[in-house]
Structure formats: structure tokens, C-alpha cells
Design an enzyme around this catalytic site. Sequence first.
Site, short mmCIF file in Angstrom:
data_model
loop_
_atom_site.label_atom_id
_atom_site.label_comp_id
_atom_site.label_asym_id
_atom_site.label_seq_id
_atom_site.Cartn_x
_atom_site.Cartn_y
_atom_site.Cartn_z
CE1 TYR A 134 -26.35 54.61 -25.36
CE2 TYR A 134 -27.40 52.76 -24.17
CZ TYR A 134 -26.99 53.57 -25.51
OH TYR A 134 -27.05 52.71 -26.61
CE LYS B 83 -29.29 55.11 -27.61
NZ LYS B 83 -29.35 56.06 -29.08
#
Length: 257
Positions: free
Chosen positions: A160, A164
Site C-alpha cells: 500500500y 501511494k
Amino acid sequence: MTGRGVLDGKVALVTGAARGVGAGIARAFAKEGARVAVLDLDAAGAEAMAAELEEHAPAIGLGCDIRDSAQVDASVARVVERFGTVDILVNNAMASAQSRFEDATDADIDLALDTGPKATYYFMRACFPHLKGTLEEGGGRIINLRSASDPGGLAGYGAYVAAKAGVGGLTRVAAREWGRHGITVNNLAPFVLTEGAKAHFDERPDELKGVLRHLSVPRAGDAESDVGRAAVFLAGPDASYVTGCTLTVDGGGTFFS
């Protein structure tokens, strides 16, 4: 239907807008007069949200798997067919699985990267011809959803965080390249207790207390009144000279430098 606001007449495309942060941004846009295209993997949810937004401004709900560039291109084409253009793009949708770094599977990594930087790239590329303007007259707005977990290196979320961070990189490059076309490209990094976050913290109440203690303003953000209003600012006329930036909407939990 009011249609009187700082985004009156603009066309906004918001991904992952059937619920959560995306829905909050879509509501805030519609209340400022924008015509909103709600895109989501959940087609029925997207249509339901669009029906809600119709109280304020015209809207359309479309199902789209953002991992598929052909679906992305087709969805953008449908929005342009319906509303004539795209003035504002919000890349909000993303999926990921929580796992320790060494335990992440290929599927975990693919999910985060495919729905994060790759999907963001697909939409930016597809919308560019419609966002493109001139330096003098101005062009469109792109708002990408980043995360405070990136600079902090949040344990348990390697894929994740990587995704990002990739989104942040795309934002910076596009801001450099597309400013000459009047396009501004910025990030939002919010802290909101979405359904997924609530489920996570319901099992870890002490962890939530720790998070809130870390914030300068010790409460969770609201998807519409906090994050949505920040998105309205970035999408509106007052932010025409703001680009390549990350605006944190997390109660002072993270200070990007």
C-alpha cells in the site's frame, strides 16, 4: 437542483465514489455546482450515488474496473459523451491487502500497484486531452489521493505504501510537465474512518486511541466537510497557482515537507 457554486458548470470525474472518501468528495463537488461522474467497481453503488447527487447537479454513475485501461478509456469516453468534457479528475479508488512485508503475495502486490499508480496513470492519460488548456486561460485540475503512511513507512502495509508513494511521484512529474497546459496536479492525504478503517479499528480500539492522540486535532476527518471541502479548494479558482503539492487533511497527524 441549485447549480450555484465555485464549480458551477464544471465536469468532475471521481473514482471510487460510491462510498467513503470518494462519495464525500463527489457530494462536495455537486453542492458547488459540478456535474459529477461517479465511477466505482460497484456499478449499482455508483448509480445510487449519482441519483443522490442529482438533487444538486446532473450526475452519472458508471461501473469501472480501474485495473483495466480499456475500461478506463471507455468510461472517460462515456463521461465526455454525456457532459462534453472532463474538467476535474479525482483519483481516489484503490484496493490493497494488509500483510507484513515478508508475507505479501504476488497478488497482494499486484492489487496495490494495479489500483494505485497504474490506475492513476491510466485516468490521467485518458483525461489529458480534455483537461488540456493554455497557460493564459487555464486548464483542468487533477487531485490524486496520497497517504500519510508513505513518509512514515507504516508497518504492515508495504504494498500500500509503495503504491501511494508511486502516486505521489506521478503527481510531481505531471505537475512539471502539464503546468504549461494550464493543468494543476495535486495530492490529498486524508485521515477518515471509512468503513474499512472502522472495521480495522473496531478490533483494535487501543490502536485508534493512539492514532488520535498523535493528531494535533484529535478526531477523525469527515469525508465531505473536511476532505470534500479541501478537494473543492484544489479544484476551484482559488488554487489556480497551486500545483505539485500534497495537502494533508489529517488533523496535523503528518507534516509533509
